[in-house]
Design a protein around this motif. Structure first.
Motif: not given
Length: 994
Positions: A484, A486, A490, A533, A536, A583, A602, A844-845, A848, A852
């Protein structure tokens, strides 16, 4: 400009232009003399210049003579040729090539029966791309004419002098009208384009031994290879140099070699101009095609020899002729056996009548039985016919089509295939499909749509890449090792109820919604859309990502589904359930549907409440709209779709549902105020297929090429139309409980779109651009047509509704945000189905990675400012995103088309069995709504009530208009094309216009 003024009624003899008497002129052909005179003395008139607002002569017109026309090339009168290209449905999502072409990019324009022409892209006018061709002609082109593009081939600065002489409008102006760029200005561009062509021919001559044997170099023995044109060029001409890059001329030369071998190098005509991807057929397929084609030639020669001699000893002089004759003899036996139980008329194989009493007691498909074996040579002939009928691999290859027709003719079973003299091609692919069904290769109810090679489904031979991916994915299944990325970010959503509103039989749950009232403000809500998700847990280079990219989307048809991700991954790890990662796209809204604040975060959901749409309507005390109009053949289905008991909701949860309903209505109100519209789907039937009364869908029965197979029984087909309270028209003004999830998903996609737009993150934005067929600009259309009709009639006619959608624009995908006028959003990306759509995974990529970065730096990301960072922050750069869109958008359209065609196929199958075999009652006549008048091929419409598309025959007594309601009766049904043809009887209603 000088001109010769001659009064037609003057008694004075006009003087003769001395230039025409010059002796040197007689040394030139007449055409060239006229061209020289026209160049010196001709000129555009004021009317012609109305579309050339930048032309130097605009407003200073002294001559109404037009320039001479040119010869017939692929760059002549493109706008006026209505036969080119396949019509795109109005709701198809387009990739406008002009959004990706840049000035100076060179393209190849092609038209059937005309020589391909090189042209350079100059500028974009709305949805129309403007080019200047090697023949010195400006061209306005649609996507369908552009077969190949070479980026950056010409310096854009060279094009600047041309622009004042090019049209500024696209309507009412054609190249043949005569206004062209002066030759001295266009000559440098023409020379560059000519040099490209000459250089490509030189490269071809030098490398002819390599290019002419390209297939043997590139092809795999048993699997399809997918390669781009630059990859192919580098393999063939790069001589092993990893730094070598093909020039535009080299690409042209290689492409010419590939196009000489169209069967060996397959390309999708809808998207190849954008993707440059070629599918290289395996050698086994090419060998099969060449072998069977040679056998057919031998057979024809044998038959010709037999017709010219009484010496039967000349028969079987070649093995190939014997193989065809043996197959034909076996086919005749199998066809005769098939027709004992299934009639072959009206252009299709009828339902099973061999065991009527058994069929009545046990509806659905009972069993399959195996018959005669097919020899190795039989199997090659069968594969040859399948390539023709199912995969459509011989399109545009008349010699191969003729060979297949010869096999059909040899059987003697299809000369009178149509007992009612309807226009079915006797020796065409329609008859070829019946042959495959009657000899027991394919089922009597085979859906050809899923055999489209461009879908790249397991129904067709696997590519080498897909085989490797599938093998690696199976190894991953044993030890997934998902990490994971993320995990540290979370949020635990704790006891918050997340409502997953799906049918009870749904296997993959992509999304759920929750709602919270804002403390101290009863008119505001926090809406949370929780989405699966998977991204992730694995990155874009993971084997599951490769599989998803290959599939692009899950493909759904009434008989089966082809999942994008393996079920072991989606269902066991990522489908929403208690304690699963998500997410979440959150928005704080007011009771007018305005978005006041947004978040993306997340988390882990702990409390999932699963309910069906029908249960939701019951909880909200919504009155049932009544039973939908149905057509059912083959028996009554009684599938128990409930895989779980109904949820027992607490008082708080019931209030949550009411709040969601109120929020959904507010969101729709807000989108409506922003110009958004809701589209009705009254011409789309809901179709379900059952193997048995209690088994929805069909078990996959791949073509049986080793032994003849008989299917006992037939599937049950259910066509659901509109409910009694459904309203007519395309635009819908209200929503009900069925629309709650839709509004919440649109909110999530709008939230994601705005979030990415603020950070300049390249993703697959969806939006609308002006349509060239719109009757008026949007603002004018609303003022002059839309509002007056609403005020007068209280509703919109179908014609005005269609024109309104056209004025709203055509949908496209782009790497930068584009307003979506149909949805009513300044930015919009799809993010709610990452288990079923690869573009959502990409989004989503990107999101994310941005989250980050912001968590690590404490700064808001500006992806454009950091685009040149030595360490990329985002998985996909802007250029990579554009390339992904160019690949994904055509694939999405192919998948959408296959799903639509599959539903239409099964609906037509139900009508065939009801109309020809009385398996269900049908009315003598139907009410037909006209969607698109077409005096050439037949007007398009649909059955009111059944929502099934039809074609109205043209009649001298029937003049169709959009929105007409006609009484009509079925004339005949074409199962191969899935067309129901109806004859008009009388006009029932015509929409009143303002």
């Amino acid at each position: 400009m000088a001109t010769s003024q001659i009064a037609l009624n003057s008694p004075v003899q006009p003087s003769i232009d001395p230039a025409l008497l010059h002796p040197s002129r007689h040394k030139l052909p007449t055409r060239q003399q006229l061209e020289q005179w026209n160049e010196q003395f001709g000129g555009p008139d004021e009317l012609s210049l109305s579309a050339f607002e930048n032309h130097p002569a605009h407003g200073d017109i002294q001559n109404n003579m037009s320039k001479l026309s040119f010869g017939s090339k692929a760059d002549e009168d493109l706008e006026g040729d209505e036969q080119m290209g396949e019509h795109e449905d109005e709701d198809d999502e387009l990739v406008t090539i002009g959004l990706f072409l840049k000035p100076g990019d060179v393209v190849e324009l092609s038209m059937p029966g005309r020589e391909p022409v090189l042209a350079v892209f100059v500028q974009q006018l709305g949805l129309t791309s403007q080019f200047y061709s090697v023949n010195g002609r400006w061209v306005h082109s649609k996507q369908g004419y552009i077969s190949f593009a070479m980026p950056g081939a010409i310096n854009p600065a060279v094009l600047h002098p041309l622009i004042p002489y090019l049209p500024t409008k696209t309507e009412g102006v054609l190249p043949k009208d005569g206004i062209q760029v002066p030759r001295d200005l266009g000559a440098p561009v023409q020379d560059m384009l000519s040099q490209l062509t000459e250089e490509s021919e030189r490269i071809y001559r030098i490398n002819a031994p390599v290019l002419d044997t390209a297939y043997s170099t590139l092809a795999d023995a048993a699997r399809t290879r997918m390669m781009t044109l630059p990859q192919i060029a580098k393999t063939l001409l790069g001589k092993g140099d990893p730094t070598w890059s093909p020039s535009p001329s080299a690409l042209l030369a290689v492409r010419k070699a590939l196009k000489h071998n169209e069967f060996r190098f397959r390309s999708d005509v809808h998207s190849q101009r954008l993707t440059n991807i070629f599918a290289i057929r395996p050698k086994v397929d090419v060998e099969m095609m060449e072998t069977v084609h040679e056998w057919v030639r031998d057979y024809r020669e044998d038959e010709a020899a037999l017709a010219n001699t009484e010496d039967t000893g000349q028969l079987n002089r070649s093995a190939g002729a014997r193989y065809i004759r043996e197959f034909v003899t076996k086919a005749q036996r199998l066809i005769a056996e098939s027709r004992k139980g299934r009639q072959s008329n009206h252009g299709f194989v009828g339902p099973d009548r061999s065991q009527v009493s058994l069929a009545q007691s046990l509806p659905g498909i009972k069993t399959t039985t195996l018959g005669e074996d097919f020899t190795k040579t039989d199997q090659q002939i069968i594969n040859f016919l399948q390539a023709w009928v199912l995969m459509d691999q011989f399109a545009g290859m008349p010699n191969l089509h003729s060979a297949c027709a010869s096999i059909l003719h040899a059987t003697g079973c299809y000369n009178n295939i149509d007992s009612q003299n309807k226009p079915f091609p006797v020796m065409g692919k329609s008859a070829g499909q019946i042959l495959l069904q009657e000899i027991g290769v394919t089922t009597p109810f085979e859906n050809r749509a899923i055999y489209n090679e461009n879908l790249m489904l397991p129904t067709v031979r696997l590519s080498r890449n897909l085989e490797l991916l599938t093998t690696k994915a199976e190894l991953t299944r044993r030890s997934p090792d998902f990490q994971d990325a993320m995990a540290d970010m979370r949020r635990d959503w704790g006891p918050l109820a997340v409502y997953c509103i799906d049918s009870a039989g749904a296997k993959e749950i992509d999304d759920g919604v929750s709602i919270e009232r804002v403390h101290g403000n009863l008119s505001q809500y926090w809406i949370h859309v929780h989405v699966a998700n998977p991204t992730a847990f694995f990155n874009k280079s993971h084997v599951l990502s490769g599989l998803a990219a290959h599939m692009t989307e899950s493909v759904y048809t009434p008989e089966r589904a082809f999942a994008m991700l393996p079920s072991w991954a989606s269902q066991n790890y990522f489908s929403l359930a208690n304690n699963r990662p998500v997410i979440t796209f959150s928005a704080r809204i007011d009771d007018s549907g305005n978005t006041l604040e947004t978040k993306i975060q997340h988390g882990i959901i702990r409390r999932v409440v699963s309910i069906t749409p029908d249960e939701l309507a019951t909880y909200l005390d919504e009155h049932s709209p009544g039973e939908a109009k149905r057509l059912v053949v083959g028996g009554e289905p009684h599938v128990d779709k409930r895989s779980r008991p109904s949820a027992r909701l607490a008082v708080e949860q019931l209030q949550n549902l009411r709040d969601l309903y109120a929020a959904g209505q507010a969101l729709w109100k807000g989108r409506q105020a922003a110009g958004g519209v809701r589209l009705g789907r009254l011409d789309k039937a809901e179709v379900a297929v059952y193997e048995k009364p209690n088994v929805e869908g069909l078990t996959w029965m791949q073509p049986s090429i080793e032994r003849s197979r008989r299917v006992v029984g037939d599937p049950i087909i259910e066509v659901r139309g509109e409910r009694p309270q459904d309203t007519g028209g395309y635009l819908v003004d209200t929503i009900n409980s069925n629309n709650i999830v839709e509004e919440m998903m649109l909110l999530a996609c709008r939230t994601a779109g705005s979030w990415c737009a603020e950070r300049n993150i390249p993703v697959m934005f969806r939006g609308t651009v002006d349509s060239p067929s719109a009757p008026l600009p949007l603002a004018q259309f609303r003022e002059k047509i839309l509002f007056p009709q609403l005020e007068k009639n209280g509703s919109l006619s179908m014609r005005v509704a269609q024109e309104y959608l056209d004025a709203l624009g055509r949908s496209i995908a782009h790497s930068s945000p584009i307003p979506h006028r149909i949805i009513g959003a300044p930015a919009y990306i799809k993010v709610t189905s990452p288990l079923r759509r690869f573009s959502d995974m990409i989004a989503h990529w990107q999101i994310e990675a941005a989250l980050r970065f912001e968590a690590r730096t404490g700064q808001k990301l500006d992806a454009r400012a950091l685009a040149d960072s030595p360490r990329p922050i985002l998985p996909f750069s802007h250029r990579q995103m554009q390339e992904s869109i160019i690949t994904l958008s055509p694939r999405e359209r192919i998948i959408k088309r296959a799903s639509t065609q599959s539903s239409e196929f099964w609906a037509v199958q139900a009508f065939i069995r009801a109309f020809y075999y009385q398996e269900a009652p049908l009315p003598e006549t139907f009410r037909v709504k006209v969607k698109r008048p077409d005096p050439i091929t037949g007007s398009k419409g649909f059955f009111e009530g059944y929502r099934t598309n039809v074609i109205l025959s043209n009649s001298p007594t029937a003049e169709y208009q959009v929105g007409d309601c006609w009484e009509a009766k079925i004339n005949y049904i074409d199962p191969f094309k899935s067309h129901i043809h109806v004859d008009p009887i009388r006009l029932i209603h015509r929409d009143e216009e303002t």
